[in-house]
Design an enzyme around this catalytic site. Structure first.
Site, PDB file in Angstrom:
ATOM      1  N   TYR A 188       0.566 -20.761   9.750  1.00  0.00           N
ATOM      2  CA  TYR A 188       1.174 -19.498  10.218  1.00  0.00           C
ATOM      3  C   TYR A 188       2.342 -19.803  11.165  1.00  0.00           C
ATOM      4  O   TYR A 188       3.455 -19.298  10.980  1.00  0.00           O
ATOM      5  CB  TYR A 188       0.136 -18.610  10.903  1.00  0.00           C
ATOM      6  CG  TYR A 188       0.779 -17.350  11.460  1.00  0.00           C
ATOM      7  CD1 TYR A 188       1.306 -16.383  10.604  1.00  0.00           C
ATOM      8  CD2 TYR A 188       0.898 -17.146  12.840  1.00  0.00           C
ATOM      9  CE1 TYR A 188       1.943 -15.242  11.117  1.00  0.00           C
ATOM     10  CE2 TYR A 188       1.526 -16.009  13.349  1.00  0.00           C
ATOM     11  CZ  TYR A 188       2.045 -15.076  12.478  1.00  0.00           C
ATOM     12  OH  TYR A 188       2.675 -13.959  12.976  1.00  0.00           O
ATOM     13  N   ARG A 241       0.848  -1.206   0.000  1.00  0.00           N
ATOM     14  CA  ARG A 241       0.000   0.000   0.000  1.00  0.00           C
ATOM     15  C   ARG A 241       0.877   1.246   0.000  1.00  0.00           C
ATOM     16  O   ARG A 241       1.712   1.408   0.897  1.00  0.00           O
ATOM     17  CB  ARG A 241      -0.913  -0.005   1.236  1.00  0.00           C
ATOM     18  CG  ARG A 241      -2.067  -1.003   1.130  1.00  0.00           C
ATOM     19  CD  ARG A 241      -2.777  -1.134   2.457  1.00  0.00           C
ATOM     20  NE  ARG A 241      -1.935  -1.736   3.474  1.00  0.00           N
ATOM     21  CZ  ARG A 241      -2.220  -1.784   4.776  1.00  0.00           C
ATOM     22  NH1 ARG A 241      -3.339  -1.258   5.220  1.00  0.00           N
ATOM     23  NH2 ARG A 241      -1.398  -2.355   5.626  1.00  0.00           N
ATOM     24  N   PRO A 287       7.659 -11.923  18.931  1.00  0.00           N
ATOM     25  CA  PRO A 287       6.641 -11.288  19.781  1.00  0.00           C
ATOM     26  C   PRO A 287       5.417 -12.187  19.957  1.00  0.00           C
ATOM     27  O   PRO A 287       5.062 -12.965  19.066  1.00  0.00           O
ATOM     28  CB  PRO A 287       6.241 -10.027  18.992  1.00  0.00           C
ATOM     29  CG  PRO A 287       7.195  -9.942  17.831  1.00  0.00           C
ATOM     30  CD  PRO A 287       7.686 -11.332  17.596  1.00  0.00           C
ATOM     31  N   SER A 312       7.717 -15.019  15.590  1.00  0.00           N
ATOM     32  CA  SER A 312       6.539 -14.931  16.461  1.00  0.00           C
ATOM     33  C   SER A 312       6.631 -16.023  17.520  1.00  0.00           C
ATOM     34  O   SER A 312       7.274 -17.061  17.301  1.00  0.00           O
ATOM     35  CB  SER A 312       5.266 -15.142  15.628  1.00  0.00           C
ATOM     36  OG  SER A 312       4.149 -15.334  16.473  1.00  0.00           O
ATOM     37  N   THR A 326      -2.187  -4.587  16.374  1.00  0.00           N
ATOM     38  CA  THR A 326      -1.856  -3.873  15.123  1.00  0.00           C
ATOM     39  C   THR A 326      -3.001  -4.194  14.156  1.00  0.00           C
ATOM     40  O   THR A 326      -4.078  -4.596  14.588  1.00  0.00           O
ATOM     41  CB  THR A 326      -0.520  -4.398  14.544  1.00  0.00           C
ATOM     42  OG1 THR A 326      -0.698  -5.803  14.279  1.00  0.00           O
ATOM     43  CG2 THR A 326       0.656  -4.209  15.504  1.00  0.00           C
ATOM     44  N   GLU A 327      -2.732  -4.118  12.872  1.00  0.00           N
ATOM     45  CA  GLU A 327      -3.745  -4.560  11.902  1.00  0.00           C
ATOM     46  C   GLU A 327      -3.719  -6.085  11.724  1.00  0.00           C
ATOM     47  O   GLU A 327      -4.465  -6.644  10.922  1.00  0.00           O
ATOM     48  CB  GLU A 327      -3.501  -3.882  10.543  1.00  0.00           C
ATOM     49  CG  GLU A 327      -3.766  -2.394  10.563  1.00  0.00           C
ATOM     50  CD  GLU A 327      -3.551  -1.734   9.207  1.00  0.00           C
ATOM     51  OE1 GLU A 327      -3.463  -2.450   8.190  1.00  0.00           O
ATOM     52  OE2 GLU A 327      -3.460  -0.495   9.169  1.00  0.00           O
TER      53      GLU A 327
HETATM   54  P1  NDP Z   1       0.185  -5.444  10.297  1.00  0.00           P
HETATM   55  O1  NDP Z   1      -0.889  -6.150   9.556  1.00  0.00           O
HETATM   56  O2  NDP Z   1      -0.138  -4.188  11.011  1.00  0.00           O
HETATM   57  O3  NDP Z   1       1.423  -5.166   9.315  1.00  0.00           O
HETATM   58  C1  NDP Z   1       1.831  -6.121   8.370  1.00  0.00           C
HETATM   59  C2  NDP Z   1       2.697  -5.437   7.333  1.00  0.00           C
HETATM   60  O4  NDP Z   1       3.135  -6.429   6.384  1.00  0.00           O
HETATM   61  C3  NDP Z   1       1.948  -4.372   6.570  1.00  0.00           C
HETATM   62  O5  NDP Z   1       2.774  -3.233   6.417  1.00  0.00           O
HETATM   63  C4  NDP Z   1       1.691  -5.018   5.223  1.00  0.00           C
HETATM   64  O6  NDP Z   1       1.714  -4.018   4.211  1.00  0.00           O
HETATM   65  C5  NDP Z   1       2.903  -5.917   5.093  1.00  0.00           C
HETATM   66  N1  NDP Z   1       2.714  -6.991   4.112  1.00  0.00           N
HETATM   67  C6  NDP Z   1       1.818  -8.012   4.167  1.00  0.00           C
HETATM   68  N2  NDP Z   1       1.904  -8.750   3.046  1.00  0.00           N
HETATM   69  C7  NDP Z   1       2.877  -8.183   2.278  1.00  0.00           C
HETATM   70  C8  NDP Z   1       3.417  -8.474   1.003  1.00  0.00           C
HETATM   71  N3  NDP Z   1       2.992  -9.520   0.261  1.00  0.00           N
HETATM   72  N4  NDP Z   1       4.404  -7.675   0.519  1.00  0.00           N
HETATM   73  C9  NDP Z   1       4.833  -6.620   1.235  1.00  0.00           C
HETATM   74  N5  NDP Z   1       4.364  -6.289   2.448  1.00  0.00           N
HETATM   75  C10 NDP Z   1       3.382  -7.061   2.964  1.00  0.00           C
HETATM   76  O7  NDP Z   1       0.763  -6.523  11.312  1.00  0.00           O
HETATM   77  P2  NDP Z   1       2.008  -6.484  12.342  1.00  0.00           P
HETATM   78  O8  NDP Z   1       2.700  -5.189  12.309  1.00  0.00           O
HETATM   79  O9  NDP Z   1       1.512  -7.010  13.587  1.00  0.00           O
HETATM   80  O10 NDP Z   1       2.911  -7.617  11.665  1.00  0.00           O
HETATM   81  C11 NDP Z   1       4.248  -7.412  11.294  1.00  0.00           C
HETATM   82  C12 NDP Z   1       4.970  -8.742  11.418  1.00  0.00           C
HETATM   83  O11 NDP Z   1       4.949  -9.155  12.779  1.00  0.00           O
HETATM   84  C13 NDP Z   1       4.348  -9.882  10.635  1.00  0.00           C
HETATM   85  O12 NDP Z   1       5.402 -10.660  10.080  1.00  0.00           O
HETATM   86  C14 NDP Z   1       3.605 -10.681  11.701  1.00  0.00           C
HETATM   87  O13 NDP Z   1       3.473 -12.033  11.341  1.00  0.00           O
HETATM   88  C15 NDP Z   1       4.515 -10.492  12.881  1.00  0.00           C
HETATM   89  N6  NDP Z   1       3.949 -10.681  14.207  1.00  0.00           N
HETATM   90  C16 NDP Z   1       2.819 -10.023  14.597  1.00  0.00           C
HETATM   91  C17 NDP Z   1       2.330 -10.197  15.891  1.00  0.00           C
HETATM   92  C18 NDP Z   1       1.064  -9.558  16.356  1.00  0.00           C
HETATM   93  O14 NDP Z   1       0.447 -10.074  17.312  1.00  0.00           O
HETATM   94  N7  NDP Z   1       0.649  -8.430  15.797  1.00  0.00           N
HETATM   95  C19 NDP Z   1       3.042 -11.042  16.848  1.00  0.00           C
HETATM   96  C20 NDP Z   1       4.202 -11.691  16.313  1.00  0.00           C
HETATM   97  C21 NDP Z   1       4.645 -11.490  15.057  1.00  0.00           C
HETATM   98  P3  NDP Z   1       0.757  -3.984   2.932  1.00  0.00           P
HETATM   99  O15 NDP Z   1      -0.533  -4.640   3.287  1.00  0.00           O
HETATM  100  O16 NDP Z   1       0.653  -2.523   2.632  1.00  0.00           O
HETATM  101  O17 NDP Z   1       1.550  -4.726   1.894  1.00  0.00           O
HETATM  102  C1  8X3 Z   2       1.183 -13.256  16.112  1.00  0.00           C
HETATM  103  C2  8X3 Z   2       0.950 -13.784  17.484  1.00  0.00           C
HETATM  104  O1  8X3 Z   2      -0.289 -15.541  18.837  1.00  0.00           O
HETATM  105  O2  8X3 Z   2      -1.532 -14.380  17.092  1.00  0.00           O
HETATM  106  O3  8X3 Z   2       2.297 -13.864  15.536  1.00  0.00           O
HETATM  107  O4  8X3 Z   2       0.105 -16.027  16.519  1.00  0.00           O
HETATM  108  S1  8X3 Z   2      -0.239 -14.996  17.461  1.00  0.00           S
END
Ligand code: NDP
Ligand code: 8X3
Length: 254
Positions: free
Chosen positions: A152, A36, A182, A139, A187-188
Site C-alpha cells: 500500500y 458502486r 493525508p 498518503s 472513511t470506509e
Molecule cells: P473509501 O473506501 O471511503 O473510498 C474509496 C473510493 O475508491 C470509493 O469510492 C471506491 O468506490 C473507490 N474505488 C476503490 N477501488 C476502485 C476501483 N477499482 N475503481 C473505481 N473506484 C474504486 O476511502 P477514502 O475516501 O479514505 O480513500 C480515498 C483515497 O484516499 C484512496 O486512494 C486512499 O488510499 C486515500 N487515502 C485514505 C486515507 C484514509 O486514512 N482514509 C489517508 C490517505 C489516503 P467503489 O468501491 O464504489 O468502486
Molecule cells: C491511509 C493512511 O496510515 O492508514 O493512507 O496508511 S494509513
C-alpha cells in the site's frame, strides 16, 4: 470554482463523495465515477439542484473502460478542468511474508495503474486546452513506513513521485499537478482494508479525532482555488492525534 468540469474517481464514498459535495456549486459540472452505482445515484439526487452531474460506473483497473468513459463523455462534460485521482484502497495489514498476493495485485492495479490510466486519458485534452489541474490523492503511507504498509505504501510512493514527474513533463504548459498526502482519516478505508470487519476498522480511530473526508475535500478545494500561476506540489496533513514514532530497534533477549 464555478463553471468548471471536475472528474472525481472514487466518488461513491469518503474523500471522493466529500469532494463532490464541496464542488457542487452553481455552474459546476461534476463527473462522478466509482464501481458502486447506488451511492453515485444518491449523490446525483442530493447535488443535482446545484450542479450538473454525470455519473459513470467505472472500475479504474479496466483500461479500456477508462478510455471508453473519457472518450464518450457528452460534449458539455468533455473539457475536464480538474481531475481528482482519488479512487484507491488498502487491503490487509499483514507483514510482507504473510500478505495475500491477490491483495497486492489489487492495490497495484487500482492505486497505480488505475491512476495512470485516468491521467493518461485526460491529460492530452488539458495540454491541448493549455489549462487543467490534476490532483492526486497519495498518503502519508507513501512517505513514512509502518509495519504492514508494504505494498500500500509503495503504491502511494508511486503516486507522489508520478505527480512530481508529471510536473516535469508539463513545464511550459498551464496544466497544474498537485499531490495530497493525508494521514489517518475516518472513511470506509479501514472497513475495506479489514474486509468488512467493522470492529477492527473502528479500532483504528478509537480514542482519536481523525481527519474527516470533509477536511480532505476542503484541502483539495484550497489547492485548486489558488491563482493559476500557483502550483501546490505536495501537501501532507495529519490529525493532531497522529505523529511519528522512534526507529524500531530489535534487541536479542539476554
Ligand atoms: P473509501 O473506501 O471511503 O473510498 C474509496 C473510493 O475508491 C470509493 O469510492 C471506491 O468506490 C473507490 N474505488 C476503490 N477501488 C476502485 C476501483 N477499482 N475503481 C473505481 N473506484 C474504486 O476511502 P477514502 O475516501 O479514505 O480513500 C480515498 C483515497 O484516499 C484512496 O486512494 C486512499 O488510499 C486515500 N487515502 C485514505 C486515507 C484514509 O486514512 N482514509 C489517508 C490517505 C489516503 P467503489 O468501491 O464504489 O468502486
Ligand atoms: C491511509 C493512511 O496510515 O492508514 O493512507 O496508511 S494509513
Amino acid at each position: 470554482m464555478n463553471d468548471k468540469t471536475i472528474l472525481i474517481t472514487g466518488a461513491s464514498s469518503g474523500f471522493g463523495a466529500a469532494c463532490a459535495r464541496i464542488f457542487a456549486t452553481n455552474g459546476s459540472r461534476l463527473i462522478l465515477t466509482a464501481r458502486r452505482v447506488d451511492p453515485l445515484l444518491k449523490l446525483q439526487d442530493e447535488l443535482g439542484t446545484t450542479a450538473e452531474i454525470q455519473i459513470i460506473p467505472l472500475d479504474v483497473r479496466d483500461r479500456e473502460a477508462v478510455q471508453g468513459a473519457i472518450e464518450s463523455l457528452p460534449e458539455r462534460f468533455s473539457a475536464i478542468d480538474v481531475l481528482i485521482n482519488n479512487a484507491g484502497l488498502a487491503l490487509g495489514l499483514e507483514p510482507a511474508h504473510q500478505a495475500d498476493l491477490d491483495d497486492w495485485d489489487t492495490m497495484v492495479d487500482t492505486n497505480i495503474k488505475g491512476l495512470m490510466y485516468c491521467t493518461r486519458m485526460v491529460l492530452p485534452g488539458m495540454v491541448a486546452r493549455n489549462r487543467g489541474h490534476i490532483v492526486n490523492i497519495s498518503s502519508t503511507a507513501g512517505a513514512w513506513p509502518y509495519p504492514g504498509g508494504n505494498v500500500y505504501g509503495g503504491t502511494k510512493a508511486f503516486v507522489t513521485q508520478f505527480s512530481r514527474n508529471l510536473r516535469s513533463d508539463l513545464i511550459g504548459t498551464r496544466v497544474r499537478v498537485s499531490c495530497i498526502q493525508p494521514g489517518m482519516a475516518e472513511t470506509e478505508f479501514s472497513k475495506v482494508r479489514f474486509k468488512g470487519d467493522d470492529e477492527q476498522a473502528a479500532g483504528v480511530y478509537s480514542g482519536t479525532e481523525p481527519l474527516t473526508a470533509e477536511d480532505i475535500a476542503e484541502t483539495v478545494r484550497w489547492v485548486v482555488s489558488q491563482p493559476a500561476h500557483v502550483n501546490v506540489n505536495t501537501l501532507e496533513l495529519m490529525s493532531i492525534d497522529q505523529s511519528w514514532g522512534p526507529f524500531a530497534i530489535h534487541r536479542e533477549q539476554k
